[in-house]
Design a protein around this motif. Structure first.
Motif, PDB file in Angstrom:
ATOM      1  N   ASN A 161      43.695  48.033  34.870  1.00 12.84           N
ATOM      2  CA  ASN A 161      44.150  48.133  33.289  1.00 12.84           C
ATOM      3  C   ASN A 161      44.506  49.512  32.663  1.00 12.84           C
ATOM      4  OD1 ASN A 161      43.505  45.381  33.696  1.00 12.84           O
ATOM      5  ND2 ASN A 161      41.961  45.579  32.147  1.00 12.84           N
ATOM      6  N   ARG A 199      57.762  40.506  30.974  1.00  9.18           N
ATOM      7  CA  ARG A 199      56.292  40.208  30.987  1.00  9.18           C
ATOM      8  C   ARG A 199      55.643  39.937  32.188  1.00  9.18           C
ATOM      9  NH1 ARG A 199      58.554  38.601  26.203  1.00  9.18           N
ATOM     10  NH2 ARG A 199      57.403  38.819  24.133  1.00  9.18           N
ATOM     11  N   CYS A 200      54.724  40.231  32.532  1.00  8.20           N
ATOM     12  CA  CYS A 200      53.975  39.840  33.775  1.00  8.20           C
ATOM     13  C   CYS A 200      52.656  39.328  33.906  1.00  8.20           C
ATOM     14  CB  CYS A 200      54.234  41.236  34.759  1.00  8.20           C
ATOM     15  SG  CYS A 200      53.353  41.141  36.289  1.00  8.20           S
ATOM     16  N   LYS A 201      52.461  38.410  34.715  1.00 10.30           N
ATOM     17  CA  LYS A 201      51.217  38.141  34.859  1.00 10.30           C
ATOM     18  C   LYS A 201      50.703  37.992  36.207  1.00 10.30           C
ATOM     19  CE  LYS A 201      48.498  33.876  34.862  1.00 10.30           C
ATOM     20  NZ  LYS A 201      47.013  34.254  34.261  1.00 10.30           N
ATOM     21  N   SER A 214      51.379  42.906  42.176  1.00 15.57           N
ATOM     22  CA  SER A 214      49.930  43.236  41.962  1.00 15.57           C
ATOM     23  C   SER A 214      49.428  43.369  43.217  1.00 15.57           C
ATOM     24  CB  SER A 214      49.457  42.100  41.064  1.00 15.57           C
ATOM     25  OG  SER A 214      49.530  41.000  41.671  1.00 15.57           O
ATOM     26  N   GLN A 271      56.694  36.397  36.556  1.00 12.89           N
ATOM     27  CA  GLN A 271      57.309  37.050  35.348  1.00 12.89           C
ATOM     28  C   GLN A 271      58.328  36.391  34.462  1.00 12.89           C
ATOM     29  OE1 GLN A 271      58.653  40.453  39.040  1.00 12.89           O
ATOM     30  NE2 GLN A 271      59.032  41.031  36.972  1.00 12.89           N
ATOM     31  N   SER A 317      45.480  36.578  39.683  1.00  9.42           N
ATOM     32  CA  SER A 317      44.045  36.485  39.436  1.00  9.42           C
ATOM     33  C   SER A 317      43.299  37.262  40.478  1.00  9.42           C
ATOM     34  CB  SER A 317      43.316  35.289  39.041  1.00  9.42           C
ATOM     35  OG  SER A 317      42.238  35.162  38.786  1.00  9.42           O
ATOM     36  N   SER A 362      45.035  40.227  32.868  1.00  3.88           N
ATOM     37  CA  SER A 362      46.005  39.225  33.259  1.00  3.88           C
ATOM     38  C   SER A 362      47.340  39.098  32.648  1.00  3.88           C
ATOM     39  CB  SER A 362      45.423  37.909  33.026  1.00  3.88           C
ATOM     40  OG  SER A 362      45.128  37.968  31.461  1.00  3.88           O
ATOM     41  N   PHE A 363      47.750  40.380  31.990  1.00  5.13           N
ATOM     42  CA  PHE A 363      48.968  40.542  31.471  1.00  5.13           C
ATOM     43  C   PHE A 363      49.399  41.837  31.127  1.00  5.13           C
ATOM     44  CE2 PHE A 363      52.323  38.957  28.825  1.00  5.13           C
ATOM     45  CZ  PHE A 363      52.465  39.755  27.717  1.00  5.13           C
ATOM     46  N   SER A 364      50.622  42.033  31.551  1.00  6.99           N
ATOM     47  CA  SER A 364      51.385  43.491  31.386  1.00  6.99           C
ATOM     48  C   SER A 364      52.655  43.233  30.800  1.00  6.99           C
ATOM     49  CB  SER A 364      51.343  44.046  32.593  1.00  6.99           C
ATOM     50  OG  SER A 364      52.194  45.360  32.231  1.00  6.99           O
ATOM     51  N   THR A 365      53.042  44.157  29.976  1.00  8.53           N
ATOM     52  CA  THR A 365      54.816  44.314  29.575  1.00  8.53           C
ATOM     53  C   THR A 365      55.156  45.525  29.969  1.00  8.53           C
ATOM     54  OG1 THR A 365      53.957  45.077  27.274  1.00  8.53           O
ATOM     55  CG2 THR A 365      53.941  42.758  27.564  1.00  8.53           C
TER      56      THR A 365
END
Lengths: 114, 113
Positions: free
Chosen positions: A52, A22-24, A94, A6, A27, A73-76
């Protein structure tokens, strides 16, 4: 594995400003959660994505809050405009969608709105 | 409406002692009951979880006891260690929506050396 990442870790902003967290995710995980933690209300689920797609946003407090997941691989999480009562620790987590999904939490973003 | 009530808010235990944290729920649709552990500055991490088809689950020093009729479940930490000092959260989620965890307010556990 780096875990859920984050950014930023800390954010101080003035009331009325836009804030983007932001968040990754990890995987291979296909579920993503945004939580908010405060002393008064504890841990609250804001929104849940699966593959997603937003599945449940019933915890989003109001229209000032929005969340996106443009890819796996990405969220906001965006707050616009921010208010002092939005001050909290925001966690992204996740997991893998199955019965009894374990949520792997990031280290959180501490947001202070002054 | 607080759907998962957790007690106590804080707990102090001596090293080697037993720590017990209790939770009660209201929603009979809940069928997944995890416990999370959180250290300062970190996110919560899953510790142990149970489903209502068993009354007890043990993993190392950590045991969940579950009483379906009373709608209560508890976490027991045997031989508590200073490294166990953290905040513990119980949670519950309903059948068909196990992602939708409702958390208790947390218990701050301090284990003195």
């Amino acid at each position: 594995d780096a875990g859920v990442i984050q950014s930023p870790r800390h954010e101080v902003t003035e009331m009325g400003q836009e804030v983007t967290l932001r968040c990754k995710p990890i995987s291979g995980h296909n579920s993503l959660f945004w939580y908010r933690q405060t002393m008064m209300r504890g841990l609250e689920l804001l929104i849940y994505f699966n593959n997603n797609v937003p599945i449940d946003d019933s915890g989003m407090p109001e229209d000032r809050f929005s969340a996106k997941m443009p890819n796996a691989s990405f969220s906001t999480l965006k707050i616009q405009p921010s208010e002092p009562r939005d001050s909290a620790v925001y966690f992204c987590a996740s997991g893998i969608h199955r019965r009894g999904t374990e949520a792997f939490f990031g280290q959180g973003t501490r947001l202070t709105v002054v | 409406q607080q759907q998962v009530k957790q007690s106590p808010q804080s707990l102090i235990v001596q090293k080697g002692g037993i720590s017990i944290i209790n939770c009660a729920y209201e929603n009979t649709a809940f069928d997944y009951f995890p416990w999370y552990q959180q250290f300062p500055g970190k996110g919560p991490a899953l510790l142990i979880a149970i489903r209502p088809d068993v009354s007890e689950k043990k993993e190392g020093r950590f045991t969940i006891s579950f009483n379906k009729s009373a709608k209560q479940f508890s976490l027991h930490i045997m031989d508590s260690q200073p490294g166990d000092s953290a905040t513990y959260f119980c949670a519950a989620s309903p059948s068909g929506s196990n992602y939708k965890l409702t958390f208790g307010k947390g218990t701050l556990l301090t284990v003195n050396p």
